[in-house]
Design a protein around this motif. Sequence first.
Motif, PDB file in Angstrom:
ATOM      1  N   ALA A   1       5.891  -4.537  -2.849  1.00  0.00           N
ATOM      2  CA  ALA A   1       5.564  -3.257  -2.219  1.00  0.00           C
ATOM      3  C   ALA A   1       6.156  -3.183  -0.818  1.00  0.00           C
ATOM      4  CB  ALA A   1       4.046  -3.079  -2.162  1.00  0.00           C
ATOM      5  N   ARG A   2       6.140  -4.318  -0.111  1.00  0.00           N
ATOM      6  CA  ARG A   2       6.727  -4.362   1.238  1.00  0.00           C
ATOM      7  C   ARG A   2       8.233  -4.154   1.167  1.00  0.00           C
ATOM      8  NH1 ARG A   2       4.581  -8.670   2.608  1.00  0.00           N
ATOM      9  NH2 ARG A   2       2.895  -7.928   3.965  1.00  0.00           N
ATOM     10  N   GLU A   3       8.860  -4.803   0.199  1.00  0.00           N
ATOM     11  CA  GLU A   3      10.313  -4.648   0.038  1.00  0.00           C
ATOM     12  C   GLU A   3      10.691  -3.203  -0.271  1.00  0.00           C
ATOM     13  OE1 GLU A   3      11.524  -7.278  -3.046  1.00  0.00           O
ATOM     14  OE2 GLU A   3      10.980  -9.107  -1.948  1.00  0.00           O
ATOM     15  N   ALA A   4       9.816  -2.517  -1.026  1.00  0.00           N
ATOM     16  CA  ALA A   4      10.095  -1.129  -1.408  1.00  0.00           C
ATOM     17  C   ALA A   4       9.668  -0.130  -0.350  1.00  0.00           C
ATOM     18  CB  ALA A   4       9.392  -0.819  -2.729  1.00  0.00           C
ATOM     19  N   GLY A   5       9.114  -0.629   0.748  1.00  0.00           N
ATOM     20  CA  GLY A   5       8.675   0.252   1.824  1.00  0.00           C
ATOM     21  C   GLY A   5       7.374   0.974   1.533  1.00  0.00           C
ATOM     22  N   LYS A   6       6.641   0.492   0.531  1.00  0.00           N
ATOM     23  CA  LYS A   6       5.371   1.125   0.159  1.00  0.00           C
ATOM     24  C   LYS A   6       4.174   0.503   0.870  1.00  0.00           C
ATOM     25  CE  LYS A   6       7.128   4.044  -2.793  1.00  0.00           C
ATOM     26  NZ  LYS A   6       7.077   5.511  -2.551  1.00  0.00           N
ATOM     27  N   LEU A   7       4.335  -0.691   1.409  1.00  0.00           N
ATOM     28  CA  LEU A   7       3.272  -1.318   2.193  1.00  0.00           C
ATOM     29  C   LEU A   7       3.561  -1.043   3.662  1.00  0.00           C
ATOM     30  CD1 LEU A   7       1.658  -4.766   1.571  1.00  0.00           C
ATOM     31  CD2 LEU A   7       2.179  -4.005   3.883  1.00  0.00           C
ATOM     32  N   ARG A   8       2.615  -0.388   4.323  1.00  0.00           N
ATOM     33  CA  ARG A   8       2.863   0.134   5.661  1.00  0.00           C
ATOM     34  C   ARG A   8       1.833  -0.410   6.654  1.00  0.00           C
ATOM     35  NH1 ARG A   8       1.399   3.655   2.299  1.00  0.00           N
ATOM     36  NH2 ARG A   8      -0.273   4.485   3.603  1.00  0.00           N
ATOM     37  N   ILE A   9       2.203  -0.408   7.911  1.00  0.00           N
ATOM     38  CA  ILE A   9       1.276  -0.720   9.003  1.00  0.00           C
ATOM     39  C   ILE A   9       0.872   0.602   9.636  1.00  0.00           C
ATOM     40  CG2 ILE A   9       0.901  -1.952  11.161  1.00  0.00           C
ATOM     41  CD1 ILE A   9       1.346  -3.746   8.752  1.00  0.00           C
ATOM     42  N   GLU A  10      -0.422   0.931   9.577  1.00  0.00           N
ATOM     43  CA  GLU A  10      -0.920   2.197  10.100  1.00  0.00           C
ATOM     44  C   GLU A  10      -1.858   1.956  11.283  1.00  0.00           C
ATOM     45  OE1 GLU A  10       0.191   4.961   9.202  1.00  0.00           O
ATOM     46  OE2 GLU A  10       0.955   4.779   7.141  1.00  0.00           O
TER      47      GLU A  10
ATOM     48  N   ASP B   1      -1.703   2.950  -6.679  1.00  0.00           N
ATOM     49  CA  ASP B   1      -0.680   3.306  -7.675  1.00  0.00           C
ATOM     50  C   ASP B   1       0.625   2.560  -7.418  1.00  0.00           C
ATOM     51  OD1 ASP B   1      -2.509   5.028  -8.813  1.00  0.00           O
ATOM     52  OD2 ASP B   1      -1.724   6.809  -7.808  1.00  0.00           O
ATOM     53  N   ASP B   2       1.021   2.477  -6.140  1.00  0.00           N
ATOM     54  CA  ASP B   2       2.266   1.789  -5.785  1.00  0.00           C
ATOM     55  C   ASP B   2       2.138   0.285  -6.014  1.00  0.00           C
ATOM     56  OD1 ASP B   2       3.520   4.167  -4.955  1.00  0.00           O
ATOM     57  OD2 ASP B   2       2.593   4.024  -2.974  1.00  0.00           O
ATOM     58  N   LEU B   3       0.992  -0.279  -5.666  1.00  0.00           N
ATOM     59  CA  LEU B   3       0.791  -1.722  -5.827  1.00  0.00           C
ATOM     60  C   LEU B   3       0.852  -2.116  -7.307  1.00  0.00           C
ATOM     61  CD1 LEU B   3       0.144  -4.480  -4.645  1.00  0.00           C
ATOM     62  CD2 LEU B   3      -2.291  -3.865  -4.680  1.00  0.00           C
ATOM     63  N   VAL B   4       0.208  -1.325  -8.137  1.00  0.00           N
ATOM     64  CA  VAL B   4       0.201  -1.635  -9.574  1.00  0.00           C
ATOM     65  C   VAL B   4       1.602  -1.473 -10.169  1.00  0.00           C
ATOM     66  CG1 VAL B   4      -0.681  -0.879 -11.815  1.00  0.00           C
ATOM     67  CG2 VAL B   4      -2.231  -1.069  -9.868  1.00  0.00           C
ATOM     68  N   GLU B   5       2.295  -0.437  -9.753  1.00  0.00           N
ATOM     69  CA  GLU B   5       3.652  -0.208 -10.274  1.00  0.00           C
ATOM     70  C   GLU B   5       4.600  -1.334  -9.885  1.00  0.00           C
ATOM     71  OE1 GLU B   5       7.337   2.990  -9.797  1.00  0.00           O
ATOM     72  OE2 GLU B   5       5.338   3.510  -9.040  1.00  0.00           O
ATOM     73  N   LEU B   6       4.470  -1.820  -8.629  1.00  0.00           N
ATOM     74  CA  LEU B   6       5.405  -2.823  -8.125  1.00  0.00           C
ATOM     75  C   LEU B   6       4.940  -4.252  -8.398  1.00  0.00           C
ATOM     76  CD1 LEU B   6       6.188  -0.935  -4.828  1.00  0.00           C
ATOM     77  CD2 LEU B   6       7.769  -1.309  -6.732  1.00  0.00           C
ATOM     78  N   GLY B   7       3.622  -4.449  -8.565  1.00  0.00           N
ATOM     79  CA  GLY B   7       3.126  -5.736  -9.023  1.00  0.00           C
ATOM     80  C   GLY B   7       2.654  -6.714  -7.979  1.00  0.00           C
ATOM     81  N   SER B   8       3.009  -6.502  -6.710  1.00  0.00           N
ATOM     82  CA  SER B   8       2.565  -7.425  -5.658  1.00  0.00           C
ATOM     83  C   SER B   8       2.775  -6.797  -4.294  1.00  0.00           C
ATOM     84  CB  SER B   8       3.330  -8.750  -5.725  1.00  0.00           C
ATOM     85  OG  SER B   8       4.686  -8.566  -5.344  1.00  0.00           O
TER      86      SER B   8
END
Length: 372
Positions: free
Chosen positions: A345-354, A334-341
């Motif tokens: 997503a990384r800039e928005a803090g939605k791409l995380r290292i788990e 959902d976050d990837l589609v909303e942000l587009g790349s």
Amino acid sequence: MLQAGIVGLPNVGKSTLFNAVTRTRKAEAANYPFCTIDPNLGIVTVPDERLAVLSKLSGSKKLIPAAIEFVDIAGLVEGASAGAGLGNKFLATIREVDAIVQVVRCFENDDIIHELGSVNPLRDIEIINSELILADLATLEKRKDSRVKKAKGGDKEAQKEVDLAEKLIPHLDQGNPAITADLNDDEKKLLMKEFFLLSAKRTIFACNVAEDDLGAAQADPDSFPMVKAVRDYAASAFGAEAIVISARIEEEMIDLDPAEATEFLSDMGIQDSGVSALIKSVYNLLGLQTYLTTGEQETRAWTIYAGDKAPQAAGVIHGDFERGFIAAEIVHFDDLVELGSNAKAREAGKLRIEGKEYVMRDGDVVEFRFNV
């Protein structure tokens, strides 16, 4: 691969449904009892609209959906637990599957013979459930008798089995399936590991309605008395779901390409025959969920169990990924589609290292880091 067995009385639409979900004509669908004798097996892809969306973002050349296996099982008749009809064959096959799709006829049609001469969904369900319960009672009595001597000799595991059998027998004697028994976690584990009861299998009901009734029945299921009866029974007796389908409509679309199938449904004033919803529900019923990977070569749905952690999910791709797991780079669909790349997503803090303790979510888009 996990299996869902399609069961029901003769001539309720089992083989037609099998052909529909597997997009084949492997199962003979004839207007007489026992047209299915040997079980048919088919791989079923799980509908997932997210794959096409991801493939556009990454320019993938190929889409690979998740899949499960369906088994078309011979029709059951009253007395199957005592060997009537194809009872022994039926029960042996259903014992091997992981979940049950119980097809219930919810349409009148004088041209299609009903085994019992009339259409009565609740009667049909109760016949099937009674046969499963009777077979389970025989299994429990046999299991209990074989463990009593060891239990008296101090074997603690044997005593646990005797105690569980004694708890389940009166429950089943009252006509209740084993899946609804009030058991603690240890008893549930023992039940699933050692007893293999038919009525303990997760179940979903498929209300097979006439082609002309599908749209109205999907819009307002409770306005159709037979469908409402099945839905109410499924919820109260099993805590289960009941999906409205028209297997005949889907079977008519087997040879159509996606665009033609969409047009066919649109001309009928509906969006889906109910089969896509049924497949998704069975996937969830089996305790499965999906994570996604995407790139230039392919976008793919990977199947894991709900509750799996990141290393286990990595192991589905390859054992080396799990053994050498370092971390997972994750963004939710959902976050990837909303942000587009990924970059945004990384800039928005939605791409995380788990790390190793991360519990996967359905719809996670993942890239694993590993070293072996």
